[in-house]
Write a protein that holds these residues in place. Sequence first.
Motif, PDB file in Angstrom:
ATOM      1  N   PRO A 490       0.837  -1.214   0.000  1.00 56.10           N
ATOM      2  CA  PRO A 490       0.000   0.000   0.000  1.00 56.10           C
ATOM      3  C   PRO A 490       0.871   1.262   0.000  1.00 56.10           C
ATOM      4  O   PRO A 490       1.978   1.274   0.544  1.00 56.10           O
ATOM      5  CB  PRO A 490      -0.799  -0.117   1.307  1.00 56.10           C
ATOM      6  CG  PRO A 490      -0.761  -1.573   1.653  1.00 56.10           C
ATOM      7  CD  PRO A 490       0.550  -2.091   1.142  1.00 56.10           C
ATOM      8  N   ALA A 491       0.354   2.304  -0.608  1.00 55.57           N
ATOM      9  CA  ALA A 491       1.124   3.553  -0.721  1.00 55.57           C
ATOM     10  C   ALA A 491       1.517   4.095   0.653  1.00 55.57           C
ATOM     11  O   ALA A 491       2.615   4.640   0.825  1.00 55.57           O
ATOM     12  CB  ALA A 491       0.306   4.596  -1.479  1.00 55.57           C
ATOM     13  N   ALA A 492       0.644   3.936   1.650  1.00 55.95           N
ATOM     14  CA  ALA A 492       0.935   4.452   2.983  1.00 55.95           C
ATOM     15  C   ALA A 492       2.074   3.705   3.657  1.00 55.95           C
ATOM     16  O   ALA A 492       2.703   4.218   4.593  1.00 55.95           O
ATOM     17  CB  ALA A 492      -0.315   4.375   3.854  1.00 55.95           C
ATOM     18  N   ARG A 538       1.930  -1.588  -6.487  1.00 56.49           N
ATOM     19  CA  ARG A 538       0.475  -1.429  -6.477  1.00 56.49           C
ATOM     20  C   ARG A 538      -0.133  -2.658  -5.833  1.00 56.49           C
ATOM     21  O   ARG A 538       0.160  -3.793  -6.253  1.00 56.49           O
ATOM     22  CB  ARG A 538      -0.064  -1.253  -7.893  1.00 56.49           C
ATOM     23  CG  ARG A 538       0.322   0.085  -8.539  1.00 56.49           C
ATOM     24  CD  ARG A 538      -0.153   0.145  -9.973  1.00 56.49           C
ATOM     25  NE  ARG A 538      -1.613  -0.042 -10.057  1.00 56.49           N
ATOM     26  CZ  ARG A 538      -2.269  -0.216 -11.204  1.00 56.49           C
ATOM     27  NH1 ARG A 538      -1.599  -0.262 -12.353  1.00 56.49           N
ATOM     28  NH2 ARG A 538      -3.587  -0.367 -11.200  1.00 56.49           N
ATOM     29  N   PRO A 539      -0.952  -2.483  -4.813  1.00 56.18           N
ATOM     30  CA  PRO A 539      -1.565  -3.641  -4.161  1.00 56.18           C
ATOM     31  C   PRO A 539      -2.340  -4.496  -5.159  1.00 56.18           C
ATOM     32  O   PRO A 539      -3.108  -3.989  -5.984  1.00 56.18           O
ATOM     33  CB  PRO A 539      -2.511  -2.997  -3.129  1.00 56.18           C
ATOM     34  CG  PRO A 539      -1.907  -1.657  -2.842  1.00 56.18           C
ATOM     35  CD  PRO A 539      -1.322  -1.219  -4.138  1.00 56.18           C
ATOM     36  N   GLY A 540      -2.107  -5.789  -5.076  1.00 55.25           N
ATOM     37  CA  GLY A 540      -2.778  -6.723  -5.961  1.00 55.25           C
ATOM     38  C   GLY A 540      -2.165  -6.829  -7.336  1.00 55.25           C
ATOM     39  O   GLY A 540      -2.566  -7.692  -8.132  1.00 55.25           O
ATOM     40  N   VAL A 541      -1.202  -5.989  -7.667  1.00 51.18           N
ATOM     41  CA  VAL A 541      -0.563  -6.014  -8.991  1.00 51.18           C
ATOM     42  C   VAL A 541       0.875  -6.497  -8.887  1.00 51.18           C
ATOM     43  O   VAL A 541       1.313  -7.373  -9.631  1.00 51.18           O
ATOM     44  CB  VAL A 541      -0.608  -4.618  -9.656  1.00 51.18           C
ATOM     45  CG1 VAL A 541       0.126  -4.652 -11.001  1.00 51.18           C
ATOM     46  CG2 VAL A 541      -2.058  -4.179  -9.843  1.00 51.18           C
ATOM     47  N   GLY A 542       1.630  -5.948  -7.971  1.00 50.33           N
ATOM     48  CA  GLY A 542       3.007  -6.362  -7.804  1.00 50.33           C
ATOM     49  C   GLY A 542       3.920  -5.216  -7.424  1.00 50.33           C
ATOM     50  O   GLY A 542       3.477  -4.070  -7.239  1.00 50.33           O
TER      51      GLY A 542
END
Length: 551
Positions: A490-492, A538-542
């Motif tokens: 996650p970005a956070a 990116r969450p769920g992407v890699g």
Amino acid sequence: MVKRIFRSVVLVAALVLVTSLVCIMGVLYQYFNGQFQKELKSEAAYLSVGVEQNGTDYLTQINDHEKRITLIAADGTVLYDNTADIAQMENHRDREEVREAMENGSGKSSRQSSTLSEQTYYYALQLSDGNILRVSGTQYSVWRLLFGLLQPIAIVFAVVLILSAVFADRAAKKIVEPINALDLERPDELEGYDELSPFFVKIRRQNRQIQKQLNEAKQKQKEFSMITENMQEGFLVINQQTELLSYNSSAMRILQSPGAGEGQSVLELNHSAPFRNTVDRVLSGEHQETELTLEGKIYRLIANPVWRHDQISGAVLVLLDVTEQVEREDLRREFTANISHELKTPLTSISGFAEIMQQGFVKPQDIEKFSGNIFTESQRLISLVNDIIKLSQLDEGSVPYEPEEVDLFSLAGQVAARLEASAGQNGVNMAVEGEPVFVKAVRPILEEVLYNLCDNAIKYNRPQGKVTVIAKQKDGKPFVSVQDTGIGIPAAEQGRVFERFYRVDKSHSKEIGGTGLGLSIVKHGAAYLGAQLTLQSRPGVGTVISLSWDQ
């Protein structure tokens, strides 16, 4: 301007006067010098006729002693001289004028006196019998003439300078009078010399430009005030005398001051020694950072000097609230410091189990279980200790290796081969792409960095996922990246994943394993290698983590 015109006119008058005197004296001197030489030539011609007809006796009858008359034989012996004893005179054959007369029939020369005040001119004429008749005369040099005229020249010079000063003063005031009457506040009404028209146009243009710049400055001041007033950080600008020039409300709130008056010293807002020392040192030209504790909160005071023309004109002070960061770092340091102590308990247990087994107090069917637990715990402890040692070495810069040329593509292949079994167990496919690319680095550290990146990419991947290591030249720089198709970050959380013992997914930390120091080793290793470390996820992407070098 009046003084400059006055000085210029007087200086020009003086230069003209001096130049004129020099030129006149030079011309007159050359004229009279030529006339003098003509007289010598005429007199020599006149005397030669008398000597040809009457012999040497003719010369003894001449009473003119202004000119020196000398008769010289063809071999250089002096036969007659009206001013000196010929017995005491040396041979004159080598004299310039005599030698020239023997060759050409006549000759002339001049010689300067030792005092440079007189110059003697010689004219020699060859007679029909081969003897040489020489006539000479002495004349004052130009310097002697100037010295003799010094008093009248000085009087003339003084009179001219006085007259020049009087006229120059009047002319300068007359020239400047229209300029002094100009009103620069109203350039459209300016009148004066036609030559000043471009000046008037420039004044009008500059007035418009100044007004425009003032409006822009006011606008920027408003924007600056809006920005600083909306900052959570405290902002202070001081001059060399520690007086406050600018500040925002956050600074006053942090320093618990209702405001600052004009000319108030920033030292009046906080009397602590760290604050005062920081202000003193920044005004001596040093960048300063220190921490202040105010009302239970911790603030980092960052101070930078302001330079103008190689002189310190003031400083900028910024107050940042770092309470949470400091507390977090304290917890991390405390946790790391306790690692050694915490290691003792499991090590004691392992030692105890081993001792029990050695004494034969364990049932045969439980030996395998005990051994497995001992092995698992010991391997985990070894990994933790090794990772802590690596981080310590990187922090202290005490890595016992030397840099060498390393092929990123080849090294990536070797790391992938080491992790092939782990990738198979997790159902992840590994691939290495790119081309041979070399970088000067410490090979063991670079290998450890790539290994940890690939290991994390495998652990946090999804079933049937993929890990791709790419090594190549990118924008002319060595580049290597590790890409995965895993759960992402996650970005956070992306700003904290490189912290020691920090895990994004704490609930699965036991299942995933590891020490929690892998990415921290990556961060410190990249810094030691001089590489730029970047993370994209990116969450769920890699996730993609890259290293690049400027070499």
